[in-house]
Design a protein around this motif. Structure first.
Motif, PDB file in Angstrom:
ATOM      1  N   ARG A  57     -25.974  68.765 -85.108  1.00 31.83           N
ATOM      2  CA  ARG A  57     -24.994  69.128 -86.132  1.00 31.83           C
ATOM      3  C   ARG A  57     -25.641  69.186 -87.506  1.00 31.83           C
ATOM      4  N   HIS A 109     -23.444  65.617 -89.641  1.00 30.50           N
ATOM      5  CA  HIS A 109     -23.258  64.396 -88.847  1.00 30.50           C
ATOM      6  C   HIS A 109     -22.497  63.339 -89.663  1.00 30.50           C
ATOM      7  N   PRO A 110     -21.541  62.612 -89.100  1.00 27.63           N
ATOM      8  CA  PRO A 110     -21.134  62.584 -87.690  1.00 27.63           C
ATOM      9  C   PRO A 110     -19.974  63.500 -87.343  1.00 27.63           C
ATOM     10  N   GLY A 111     -19.574  64.378 -88.257  1.00 29.23           N
ATOM     11  CA  GLY A 111     -18.538  65.345 -87.927  1.00 29.23           C
ATOM     12  C   GLY A 111     -17.227  65.105 -88.648  1.00 29.23           C
ATOM     13  N   PRO A 139     -19.974  61.717 -93.627  1.00 27.70           N
ATOM     14  CA  PRO A 139     -20.971  62.736 -93.976  1.00 27.70           C
ATOM     15  C   PRO A 139     -21.309  62.733 -95.470  1.00 27.70           C
ATOM     16  N   SER A 148     -22.673  69.953 -80.133  1.00 28.12           N
ATOM     17  CA  SER A 148     -22.646  70.192 -81.582  1.00 28.12           C
ATOM     18  C   SER A 148     -22.441  68.891 -82.360  1.00 28.12           C
ATOM     19  N   LEU A 149     -22.903  67.794 -81.777  1.00 28.35           N
ATOM     20  CA  LEU A 149     -22.836  66.498 -82.450  1.00 28.35           C
ATOM     21  C   LEU A 149     -24.238  65.893 -82.563  1.00 28.35           C
ATOM     22  N   PHE A 150     -24.321  64.789 -83.269  1.00 30.91           N
ATOM     23  CA  PHE A 150     -25.571  64.044 -83.433  1.00 30.91           C
ATOM     24  C   PHE A 150     -26.685  64.954 -83.965  1.00 30.91           C
ATOM     25  N   SER A 176     -30.093  67.699 -88.849  1.00 30.10           N
ATOM     26  CA  SER A 176     -28.964  66.761 -88.831  1.00 30.10           C
ATOM     27  C   SER A 176     -29.059  65.687 -89.914  1.00 30.10           C
ATOM     28  N   ASP A 177     -30.054  65.812 -90.813  1.00 27.90           N
ATOM     29  CA  ASP A 177     -30.242  64.762 -91.826  1.00 27.90           C
ATOM     30  C   ASP A 177     -29.699  65.162 -93.199  1.00 27.90           C
ATOM     31  N   TYR A 178     -28.786  66.159 -93.219  1.00 28.26           N
ATOM     32  CA  TYR A 178     -28.097  66.602 -94.440  1.00 28.26           C
ATOM     33  C   TYR A 178     -28.949  67.521 -95.305  1.00 28.26           C
TER      34      TYR A 178
END
Length: 295
Positions: A247, A270-272, A279, A242-244, A253-255
């Motif tokens: 996420r 990302h990154p958490g 973030p 659930s990372l990189f 994962s690019d928001y």
């Protein structure tokens, strides 16, 4: 951490930002024809219209509770619902009438280096930590919990009366749902708090007797008070799955999100989790890239 928030707020106000508090969002408004965000609706019925919305809520809160499910791809929504939000942390804020005096240090009533950092208690070995974790996995609050203690009033004298102090305890492990009893039971809550205080007594004799009062936030409390799904302070598990690029979900994962104009900017992106602001900074850069034309 409060000072960091205040500094960010001050900078935003100086830049002309309007900050509104005590304004709970009930829904993210989306045009179902175009799939574009139109703003947010508040609990009191107020509508705030905007072509851009950044959500600092958990991905689950954002996409399951606030965004209409009809505008989200089924596989994306399934991934959000399947994410691991399990948590086993409890926060206890304590007021004491004197500084704890640790057996390993000389007496220092005014506060010394031993009072100014993060103090770890009850984590003498990996085996002890593992036992504490396994108890929580079975629905039992750790008999010898792992405690991180900070004493902010040693550095900031304005937050407590003279001679008294504020102590923050970050405690692991407490299951979201107990196998026996309930966190709503005041006796259960009191018993766990006293267990933590007794453990601190082993390192700082007399700590329990110094407690004037305390406030405890269990995982269900954190969920109810702050919208932290499952009580997870990191907006979801921080495991490798659930990372990189995973996420909050694979491919997102690019928001940016499936709703045009809606972005994630909290710890669920990302990154958490962690007090770093990455973030939010990264999400802001993406928003500028999407909406500000380069001259």
């Amino acid at each position: 951490m409060g000072s960091v928030s205040s500094a960010i707020s001050k900078a935003a106000l100086e830049a002309g930002v309007q900050i509104v508090t005590n304004a709970e969002v009930s829904q993210v408004m989306v045009n179902e024809t175009s799939g574009m965000v139109e703003g947010v609706a508040l609990v009191d019925g107020t509508e705030v219209h905007s072509p851009v919305v950044l959500s600092n809520a958990t991905p689950y809160k954002t996409f399951v509770d606030l965004v209409p499910s009809s505008v989200l791809p089924e596989d994306f929504l399934c991934a959000i619902k399947a994410a691991d939000y399990s948590s086993a942390t409890t926060k206890i804020n304590v007021a004491v009438d004197r500084l704890p005096q640790f057996q390993c240090c000389n007496t220092n009533l005014e506060g010394g280096p031993e009072h100014m950092g993060t103090i770890h208690i009850g984590s003498e070995s990996m085996e002890e930590i593992d036992v504490a974790y396994r108890e929580a996995a079975d629905g039992i609050s750790s008999k010898r919990p792992v405690i991180e203690m900070t004493i902010p009033s040693v550095l900031d004298k304005t937050i407590s009366p003279p001679g008294q102090h504020v102590i923050n305890l970050f405690v692991q492990y407490t299951p979201y749902k107990l196998s026996e009893g309930s966190w709503q039971d005041s006796n259960v809550r009191k018993a766990f708090a006293e267990r933590c205080f007794s453990l601190i007594d082993e390192y700082a004799p007399g700590f329990s007797s110094s407690v004037v009062g305390y406030d405890m936030l269990t995982p269900p409390d954190l969920e109810r008070e702050f919208g932290l799904t499952g009580g997870n302070i990191f907006h979801g598990a921080m495991g490798l799955d659930s990372l990189f690029l995973m996420r909050p979900a694979k491919g997102w994962s690019d928001y940016r999100t499936p709703v045009k104009g809606l972005y994630l900017c909290g710890s669920g992106a990302h990154p958490g989790g962690g007090v770093m602001g990455a973030p939010g900074r990264n999400a802001a850069a993406v928003v500028l890239e999407d909406h500000v034309k380069t001259k």
